[in-house]
Design an enzyme around this catalytic site. Structure first.
Site, PDB file in Angstrom:
ATOM      1  N   LYS A 208      72.630 -35.106  -6.208  1.00 50.06           N
ATOM      2  CA  LYS A 208      72.021 -34.630  -4.969  1.00 50.06           C
ATOM      3  C   LYS A 208      70.988 -33.530  -5.221  1.00 50.06           C
ATOM      4  O   LYS A 208      70.989 -32.853  -6.259  1.00 50.06           O
ATOM      5  CB  LYS A 208      73.111 -34.119  -4.011  1.00 50.06           C
ATOM      6  CG  LYS A 208      74.009 -35.230  -3.431  1.00 50.06           C
ATOM      7  CD  LYS A 208      73.296 -36.039  -2.387  1.00 50.06           C
ATOM      8  CE  LYS A 208      74.103 -37.236  -1.886  1.00 50.06           C
ATOM      9  NZ  LYS A 208      75.220 -36.873  -1.013  1.00 50.06           N
ATOM     10  N   ARG A 242      82.437 -40.576  -5.079  1.00 46.69           N
ATOM     11  CA  ARG A 242      81.380 -41.578  -5.036  1.00 46.69           C
ATOM     12  C   ARG A 242      80.250 -41.116  -5.958  1.00 46.69           C
ATOM     13  O   ARG A 242      79.541 -40.153  -5.652  1.00 46.69           O
ATOM     14  CB  ARG A 242      80.880 -41.757  -3.601  1.00 46.69           C
ATOM     15  CG  ARG A 242      79.809 -42.841  -3.443  1.00 46.69           C
ATOM     16  CD  ARG A 242      79.331 -42.925  -2.004  1.00 46.69           C
ATOM     17  NE  ARG A 242      78.391 -44.026  -1.827  1.00 46.69           N
ATOM     18  CZ  ARG A 242      77.085 -43.938  -2.055  1.00 46.69           C
ATOM     19  NH1 ARG A 242      76.563 -42.779  -2.468  1.00 46.69           N
ATOM     20  NH2 ARG A 242      76.300 -44.987  -1.873  1.00 46.69           N
TER      21      ARG A 242
END
Length: 274
Positions: A208, A242
């Protein structure tokens, strides 16, 4: 300390981390097989990017991308369909998916909850502020943890009201979805405050932007930062991870879980001599 790895299989030309690498079905299936071999027990197949600013994809196009991949992986691992659209979920489940990962938590298409209930599927309900095109436009919270928690409670109640058993629901605080770097770090630090919701927590920090801001690394070089966030999240109570880089995260979590299990529950009594 149990955990599961959910491997990311993007079948999109524009995902933030690997867009276009696996948009051919054969390539995506081969990639999913590699992730399963590395330790992923769930393969999350998605045909629409949810990166900040992403444009919607018509349901027909999205289904055409994911169905061959789901069918090609159904015998490799448990397959999740990453979609907010009922039509896409129906097609994916017919192809072999048994889990629906909806970043809108059934807000985009409320009928998706009823479908999940009718088919006895597992699902993940995620917090997102706004929608992908707008979620990073000056996100604000009075208390990000309490507001995310309230949202997840409300969406879980809505899913249960639609017939989804609570035992079939997993919850995702939505790291990076309508949050600043500070919001993301606060959620990680206080993730244990969400564990009393009684459902497994899914964490998606992989590659991210906030990791890039902290490390100065390009999106393809954020595996070490991702591993750090996953270890922190495991200690804070997360159970499902995930990720794109399955092998690195799986190895780190195995070591971390074994270490946490060996930690003393209280400090040993100290003695002093005079």
């Amino acid at each position: 300390m149990d955990f599961e790895i959910m491997g990311v299989v993007n079948v999109t030309p524009d995902s933030f981390s690997d867009g276009g690498q696996f948009d051919d079905a054969a390539q995506a299936i081969a990639h999913g097989r590699r992730l399963a071999a590395e330790g992923a027990v769930i393969l999350d197949v998605g045909g629409e990017s949810t990166r900040p600013g992403a444009d919607p994809v018509p349901a027909g196009d999205e289904a055409a991308r994911v169905v061959p991949v789901v069918a090609g992986l159904r015998d490799v691992a448990r397959v999740s369909i990453d979609t907010m659209k009922l039509d896409v979920a129906v097609a994916a489940v017919e192809a072999g998916a048994s889990y629906v990962n909806d970043v809108t938590a059934f807000r985009h298409d409320p009928d998706l909850a009823g479908f999940v209930a009718d088919r006895g599927l597992d699902c993940c309900l995620m917090h997102m502020l706004g929608e992908p095109r707008t979620m990073q436009r000056d996100p604000r919270y009075l208390d990000v943890v309490s507001e995310v928690k309230s949202f997840l409670v409300e969406r879980m109640e809505a899913a249960v009201a639609a017939g989804v058993p609570e035992s079939k629901i997993q919850l995702d605080p939505g790291i990076g979805f309508g949050k600043t770097m500070e919001h993301n770090l606060t959620l990680l630090a206080r993730l244990d405050e969400l564990t009393d919701l009684g459902r497994p927590l899914v964490i998606g920090t992989s590659r991210k932007t906030f990791i890039g801001r902290l490390t100065g690394r390009d999106v393809t070089e954020r595996v070490h930062g991702t591993v750090a966030t996953c270890v922190i999240a495991l200690e804070r109570g997360a159970q499902v991870f995930r990720v794109h880089d399955v092998a690195a995260v799986a190895d780190a979590l195995k070591v971390a879980a074994a270490t946490f299990a060996a930690w003393p529950t209280k400090s040993p009594t100290s003695t002093t001599t005079s």
